[in-house]
Design a protein around this motif. Structure first.
Motif, PDB file in Angstrom:
ATOM      1  N   PHE A   1      -7.063   0.727   1.231  1.00  0.00           N
ATOM      2  CA  PHE A   1      -6.649   2.102   0.960  1.00  0.00           C
ATOM      3  C   PHE A   1      -6.185   2.732   2.261  1.00  0.00           C
ATOM      4  N   ARG A   2      -5.035   3.422   2.189  1.00  0.00           N
ATOM      5  CA  ARG A   2      -4.474   4.087   3.362  1.00  0.00           C
ATOM      6  C   ARG A   2      -4.214   5.553   3.043  1.00  0.00           C
ATOM      7  N   ASP A   3      -4.180   6.371   4.096  1.00  0.00           N
ATOM      8  CA  ASP A   3      -3.843   7.776   3.893  1.00  0.00           C
ATOM      9  C   ASP A   3      -2.324   7.935   3.889  1.00  0.00           C
ATOM     10  N   GLY A   4      -1.850   9.168   3.772  1.00  0.00           N
ATOM     11  CA  GLY A   4      -0.416   9.434   3.720  1.00  0.00           C
ATOM     12  C   GLY A   4       0.332   9.048   4.978  1.00  0.00           C
ATOM     13  N   ASN A   5      -0.375   8.843   6.079  1.00  0.00           N
ATOM     14  CA  ASN A   5       0.247   8.411   7.334  1.00  0.00           C
ATOM     15  C   ASN A   5       0.148   6.904   7.542  1.00  0.00           C
ATOM     16  N   GLY A   6      -0.389   6.197   6.551  1.00  0.00           N
ATOM     17  CA  GLY A   6      -0.519   4.745   6.656  1.00  0.00           C
ATOM     18  C   GLY A   6      -1.759   4.280   7.390  1.00  0.00           C
ATOM     19  N   LEU A   7      -2.655   5.209   7.741  1.00  0.00           N
ATOM     20  CA  LEU A   7      -3.883   4.832   8.439  1.00  0.00           C
ATOM     21  C   LEU A   7      -4.920   4.320   7.438  1.00  0.00           C
ATOM     22  N   VAL A   8      -5.701   3.350   7.850  1.00  0.00           N
ATOM     23  CA  VAL A   8      -6.682   2.717   6.971  1.00  0.00           C
ATOM     24  C   VAL A   8      -7.834   3.681   6.676  1.00  0.00           C
ATOM     25  N   LEU A   9      -8.133   3.836   5.374  1.00  0.00           N
ATOM     26  CA  LEU A   9      -9.274   4.639   4.936  1.00  0.00           C
ATOM     27  C   LEU A   9     -10.454   3.768   4.539  1.00  0.00           C
ATOM     28  N   GLY A  10     -10.171   2.620   3.926  1.00  0.00           N
ATOM     29  CA  GLY A  10     -11.257   1.777   3.455  1.00  0.00           C
ATOM     30  C   GLY A  10     -10.741   0.569   2.706  1.00  0.00           C
ATOM     31  N   THR A  11     -11.685  -0.256   2.293  1.00  0.00           N
ATOM     32  CA  THR A  11     -11.351  -1.444   1.509  1.00  0.00           C
ATOM     33  C   THR A  11     -12.293  -1.556   0.322  1.00  0.00           C
ATOM     34  N   TRP A  12     -11.830  -2.271  -0.665  1.00  0.00           N
ATOM     35  CA  TRP A  12     -12.649  -2.696  -1.797  1.00  0.00           C
ATOM     36  C   TRP A  12     -12.521  -4.191  -1.924  1.00  0.00           C
ATOM     37  N   ALA A  13     -13.604  -4.850  -2.185  1.00  0.00           N
ATOM     38  CA  ALA A  13     -13.612  -6.265  -2.563  1.00  0.00           C
ATOM     39  C   ALA A  13     -14.265  -6.346  -3.937  1.00  0.00           C
ATOM     40  N   LEU A  14     -13.689  -7.146  -4.811  1.00  0.00           N
ATOM     41  CA  LEU A  14     -14.188  -7.263  -6.177  1.00  0.00           C
ATOM     42  C   LEU A  14     -14.851  -8.614  -6.377  1.00  0.00           C
ATOM     43  N   ASP A  15     -16.094  -8.604  -6.826  1.00  0.00           N
ATOM     44  CA  ASP A  15     -16.766  -9.828  -7.262  1.00  0.00           C
ATOM     45  C   ASP A  15     -16.442  -9.978  -8.740  1.00  0.00           C
ATOM     46  N   VAL A  16     -15.730 -11.048  -9.089  1.00  0.00           N
ATOM     47  CA  VAL A  16     -15.285 -11.253 -10.465  1.00  0.00           C
ATOM     48  C   VAL A  16     -15.933 -12.520 -11.014  1.00  0.00           C
ATOM     49  N   LEU A  17     -16.454 -12.430 -12.237  1.00  0.00           N
ATOM     50  CA  LEU A  17     -17.041 -13.572 -12.921  1.00  0.00           C
ATOM     51  C   LEU A  17     -16.530 -13.571 -14.358  1.00  0.00           C
ATOM     52  N   ASP A  18     -15.976 -14.685 -14.777  1.00  0.00           N
ATOM     53  CA  ASP A  18     -15.453 -14.817 -16.140  1.00  0.00           C
ATOM     54  C   ASP A  18     -14.489 -13.685 -16.490  1.00  0.00           C
ATOM     55  N   GLY A  19     -13.642 -13.309 -15.527  1.00  0.00           N
ATOM     56  CA  GLY A  19     -12.620 -12.304 -15.766  1.00  0.00           C
ATOM     57  C   GLY A  19     -13.118 -10.872 -15.792  1.00  0.00           C
ATOM     58  N   GLN A  20     -14.393 -10.640 -15.463  1.00  0.00           N
ATOM     59  CA  GLN A  20     -14.928  -9.281 -15.446  1.00  0.00           C
ATOM     60  C   GLN A  20     -15.457  -8.933 -14.057  1.00  0.00           C
ATOM     61  N   ILE A  21     -15.188  -7.713 -13.640  1.00  0.00           N
ATOM     62  CA  ILE A  21     -15.696  -7.243 -12.350  1.00  0.00           C
ATOM     63  C   ILE A  21     -17.199  -7.073 -12.458  1.00  0.00           C
TER      64      ILE A  21
END
Length: 110
Positions: A53-73
């Motif tokens: 995720f970035r702000d309107g200036n392109g600076l990094v705000l954060g990340t998400w990583a998804l643990d997925v099992l059998d097609g479900q988060i």
């Protein structure tokens, strides 16, 4: 949903359990991301599918990583701690970005 802000950036509770509780958190978070004006970039995060995720200036705000099992988060792991994001590029001042997003006009829905 598990968050890591290191106390240096805004975050929901460190752990949010249950589909309904996570959905409520996302219903709060997603409009703020939209109002920040920045992109959400699909990205591998710690070897998992996720986003940067970035702000309107392109600076990094954060990340998400998804643990997925059998097609479900199963788990959403968020990192908002600026010390853990610097390898992705210049990092936004997250508290200021949140303040601006809260002040931005909301777009009408429908």
């Amino acid at each position: 949903m598990i968050g890591d802000s290191g106390g240096r950036a805004p975050q929901f509770k460190p752990v949010i359990r249950g589909v309904e509780n996570v959905l409520r958190a996302l219903a709060t978070f997603v409009p703020l991301v939209i109002r920040s004006g920045g992109p959400v970039e699909p990205h591998q995060v710690n070897g998992q599918p996720g986003s940067v995720f970035r702000d309107g200036n392109g600076l990094v705000l954060g990340t998400w990583a998804l643990d997925v099992l059998d097609g479900q988060i199963q788990t959403i792991r968020t990192v908002n701690n600026p010390d853990k994001l610097r390898h992705l590029g210049p990092v936004a001042e997250a508290w200021e970005a949140l303040r601006k997003a809260n002040q931005a006009p909301q777009r009408p829905t429908g």
